[in-house]
Design a protein around this motif. Sequence first.
Motif, PDB file in Angstrom:
ATOM      1  N   LEU A 281       0.876  -1.250  -0.052  1.00 30.59           N
ATOM      2  CA  LEU A 281      -0.028  -0.132   0.033  1.00 30.59           C
ATOM      3  C   LEU A 281       0.853   1.364  -0.017  1.00 30.59           C
ATOM      4  N   LEU A 282       1.918   1.104   0.805  1.00 32.90           N
ATOM      5  CA  LEU A 282       2.697   2.450   0.896  1.00 32.90           C
ATOM      6  C   LEU A 282       3.565   2.748  -0.310  1.00 32.90           C
ATOM      7  N   ALA A 283       3.960   1.401  -1.078  1.00 26.58           N
ATOM      8  CA  ALA A 283       4.616   1.432  -2.365  1.00 26.58           C
ATOM      9  C   ALA A 283       3.754   2.215  -3.524  1.00 26.58           C
ATOM     10  N   PHE A 284       2.548   1.620  -3.690  1.00 34.46           N
ATOM     11  CA  PHE A 284       1.661   2.235  -4.469  1.00 34.46           C
ATOM     12  C   PHE A 284       0.980   3.826  -4.305  1.00 34.46           C
ATOM     13  N   LEU A 285       0.700   4.120  -2.992  1.00 33.75           N
ATOM     14  CA  LEU A 285       0.463   5.274  -2.853  1.00 33.75           C
ATOM     15  C   LEU A 285       1.484   6.435  -2.650  1.00 33.75           C
ATOM     16  N   GLY A 286       2.758   5.836  -2.239  1.00 35.39           N
ATOM     17  CA  GLY A 286       3.687   6.767  -2.346  1.00 35.39           C
ATOM     18  C   GLY A 286       4.495   6.841  -3.471  1.00 35.39           C
ATOM     19  N   GLY A 287       4.208   5.809  -4.355  1.00 36.25           N
ATOM     20  CA  GLY A 287       5.164   6.067  -5.615  1.00 36.25           C
ATOM     21  C   GLY A 287       5.272   7.129  -6.658  1.00 36.25           C
ATOM     22  N   GLU A 288       4.344   7.878  -6.501  1.00 34.99           N
ATOM     23  CA  GLU A 288       4.253   9.021  -7.422  1.00 34.99           C
ATOM     24  C   GLU A 288       4.852  10.286  -6.872  1.00 34.99           C
ATOM     25  N   ASN A 289       5.362  10.009  -5.569  1.00 38.07           N
ATOM     26  CA  ASN A 289       6.214  10.958  -4.937  1.00 38.07           C
ATOM     27  C   ASN A 289       7.616  10.511  -4.737  1.00 38.07           C
ATOM     28  N   ASP A 290       8.030   9.536  -5.578  1.00 34.56           N
ATOM     29  CA  ASP A 290       9.310   8.885  -5.196  1.00 34.56           C
ATOM     30  C   ASP A 290      10.379   9.915  -5.649  1.00 34.56           C
ATOM     31  N   PRO A 291      11.217  10.250  -4.912  1.00 28.59           N
ATOM     32  CA  PRO A 291      12.251  11.250  -5.275  1.00 28.59           C
ATOM     33  C   PRO A 291      13.524  10.634  -6.190  1.00 28.59           C
ATOM     34  N   GLU A 292      13.306   9.275  -6.528  1.00 25.57           N
ATOM     35  CA  GLU A 292      14.528   8.503  -7.057  1.00 25.57           C
ATOM     36  C   GLU A 292      14.556   9.211  -8.526  1.00 25.57           C
ATOM     37  N   SER A 293      15.857   9.273  -8.997  1.00 23.73           N
ATOM     38  CA  SER A 293      16.199   9.853 -10.281  1.00 23.73           C
ATOM     39  C   SER A 293      16.485   8.854 -11.244  1.00 23.73           C
ATOM     40  N   PRO A 294      16.333   8.844 -12.458  1.00 16.53           N
ATOM     41  CA  PRO A 294      16.965   7.789 -13.454  1.00 16.53           C
ATOM     42  C   PRO A 294      18.419   7.857 -13.423  1.00 16.53           C
ATOM     43  N   VAL A 295      18.918   6.565 -13.421  1.00 11.32           N
ATOM     44  CA  VAL A 295      20.333   6.311 -13.509  1.00 11.32           C
ATOM     45  C   VAL A 295      20.433   5.360 -14.726  1.00 11.32           C
ATOM     46  N   PRO A 296      21.992   5.227 -15.262  1.00  8.86           N
ATOM     47  CA  PRO A 296      21.888   4.023 -16.013  1.00  8.86           C
ATOM     48  C   PRO A 296      22.042   2.804 -15.509  1.00  8.86           C
ATOM     49  N   VAL A 297      21.133   1.694 -15.802  1.00  3.06           N
ATOM     50  CA  VAL A 297      20.724   0.419 -15.249  1.00  3.06           C
ATOM     51  C   VAL A 297      21.142  -0.606 -16.313  1.00  3.06           C
ATOM     52  N   ASP A 298      21.942  -1.970 -16.087  1.00  5.64           N
ATOM     53  CA  ASP A 298      21.996  -2.811 -16.967  1.00  5.64           C
ATOM     54  C   ASP A 298      20.817  -3.673 -16.804  1.00  5.64           C
ATOM     55  N   GLY A 321      18.131 -13.586 -23.328  1.00  5.25           N
ATOM     56  CA  GLY A 321      18.472 -12.307 -23.742  1.00  5.25           C
ATOM     57  C   GLY A 321      19.988 -11.793 -23.977  1.00  5.25           C
ATOM     58  N   PRO A 322      20.061 -10.536 -24.123  1.00  6.12           N
ATOM     59  CA  PRO A 322      21.589 -10.259 -24.144  1.00  6.12           C
ATOM     60  C   PRO A 322      22.185 -10.295 -22.908  1.00  6.12           C
ATOM     61  N   ASP A 323      23.496 -10.100 -22.925  1.00 14.17           N
ATOM     62  CA  ASP A 323      24.485 -10.105 -21.462  1.00 14.17           C
ATOM     63  C   ASP A 323      24.271  -8.903 -21.035  1.00 14.17           C
ATOM     64  N   HIS A 324      24.503  -7.778 -21.766  1.00 12.36           N
ATOM     65  CA  HIS A 324      24.116  -6.434 -21.372  1.00 12.36           C
ATOM     66  C   HIS A 324      23.367  -5.824 -22.055  1.00 12.36           C
ATOM     67  N   LEU A 325      22.458  -4.678 -21.396  1.00 17.88           N
ATOM     68  CA  LEU A 325      21.796  -3.819 -22.080  1.00 17.88           C
ATOM     69  C   LEU A 325      21.400  -2.649 -21.012  1.00 17.88           C
ATOM     70  N   GLU A 326      22.130  -1.531 -21.355  1.00 20.87           N
ATOM     71  CA  GLU A 326      22.058  -0.529 -20.349  1.00 20.87           C
ATOM     72  C   GLU A 326      20.960   0.606 -20.868  1.00 20.87           C
ATOM     73  N   LEU A 327      20.075   1.017 -19.552  1.00 21.15           N
ATOM     74  CA  LEU A 327      19.151   1.946 -20.053  1.00 21.15           C
ATOM     75  C   LEU A 327      18.800   2.913 -18.766  1.00 21.15           C
ATOM     76  N   PRO A 328      18.583   4.116 -19.238  1.00 24.02           N
ATOM     77  CA  PRO A 328      18.342   5.109 -17.773  1.00 24.02           C
ATOM     78  C   PRO A 328      17.206   4.629 -17.297  1.00 24.02           C
ATOM     79  N   LEU A 329      17.087   4.130 -15.849  1.00 22.12           N
ATOM     80  CA  LEU A 329      16.038   3.723 -15.125  1.00 22.12           C
ATOM     81  C   LEU A 329      15.998   4.167 -13.727  1.00 22.12           C
ATOM     82  N   ARG A 330      14.660   4.269 -13.030  1.00 27.38           N
ATOM     83  CA  ARG A 330      14.821   4.567 -11.738  1.00 27.38           C
ATOM     84  C   ARG A 330      14.947   3.099 -10.909  1.00 27.38           C
ATOM     85  N   ARG A 331      16.137   2.857 -10.705  1.00 29.35           N
ATOM     86  CA  ARG A 331      16.598   1.434 -10.204  1.00 29.35           C
ATOM     87  C   ARG A 331      15.729   0.769  -9.389  1.00 29.35           C
TER      88      ARG A 331
END
Length: 444
Positions: A281-298, A321-331
Amino acid sequence: MRRLILSTGLLGQVVAILLLTMLIEFGVSTLLYERASQFSVRDDEARRLAEHLVISRRLIEERPPAARAAMAYALTTTRYAIRWDQAPPRRARLAPPLGEMRRQILAWEPGLRTADLRVLLTSLGGGAAAVTGGLRLADGSWLYFRTLEPLTPLTFGFERIAFALVLAIALIAIGGLMLRRILLPLRRLATAADRMGYDRVDPVPEGGPGEVRRVVGAFNRMQARIRALIDTRTEALAAVGHDLRTPLARLRLHAESVRDAPARDAIGRDVAEMEAMIASLLAFLGGENDPESPVPVDLAVLCATLVDDASDAGHVAEYAGPDHLELPLRRSAFRRALTNLVDNALQHGDRVTIALEDGAAAVTVRVIDDGPGIPAEQLDAVIQPFVRLDPARPRDTVGFGLGLAIAAQAVAAEGGTLTLANREPHGLEATVCLPRPGGNVGAA
């Protein structure tokens, strides 16, 4: 004056732009038309025409009507053709008047002012043109004339059309740039509205016409109210979560002292379920206020790690799938989304497969299970929060039914989409489509 222009509103400014472009087009077209119709007429040429018209008028008026046609023919020279007729001239739409030449002729021969002198420009085809016209005699009949030597060629053909097209295109471009500038605040507003709910959006600068300024101001005030409500709710959720976890921790400690093993295990399961429900419940209702910023993620390593975790827990899981695939995400948020999809697959199936596909415009993650699937008419509804499906998903599962909703929320925060589809003969496939920077999800 500037304040008056700004207060006219969007409709008024659009009308003003259209009116301005029409006036410019009319003025420039008139100027070009006049330029095209005014030839390099020398004073001596206008003078000779004036003298010839005066002489022809006097000689023809002295003749009886029966002899006037012959006299007009006799007055025709290699330079001017003269014709007499009882009928008045008909209006020629394609013969613009030569005002400058008429003024020159009347300046040399003021006696022609009472003769209703008309001087026109007539196209002869092939780019050539001639000066034509007529004047009224005393008895109401008309003397007509035409120059026999072609004058400076007119641009009635392709060149004139090309000039008109260039002018029209230029005016359309100018009008488009002006409209683009007026609508710039609306584009900023649309961008801010798209980002709202995913990132913290700064107030949109208020500018443009009055209607647009009012809309932007209302949006900024609405955004501030929503942000205040979200912040208040997040603080309340954090406080409630802390307050609830404390008695749950005490209850877990008290359960350890229960000697009846079945009762102790039952209490432990209930406490674990309540903790899971609070966490989801906390993850769903507080998710839109998540201060996490996108970072490169494999993403490939993340998917492979989830498969290893599932295998270590005793489940059948594999990664393709491939061994590595980097994309900017909120980890953290995206890992939680994939974890929920994998847990959902393992809860209702015996086998899970995570397939990662790299596309030019988008990256696709597929989580596939071999469970019973979901009724086709409920595939969209199951992603909604607090939805539990009795036939396909048993009621004894932990949580509020927010796993897929949390996953969809996290994927949407990355600009992607989450879709569910049944497989044949059985099984469910959850597809996450993530756009590459500058790509288009729909292209995947």
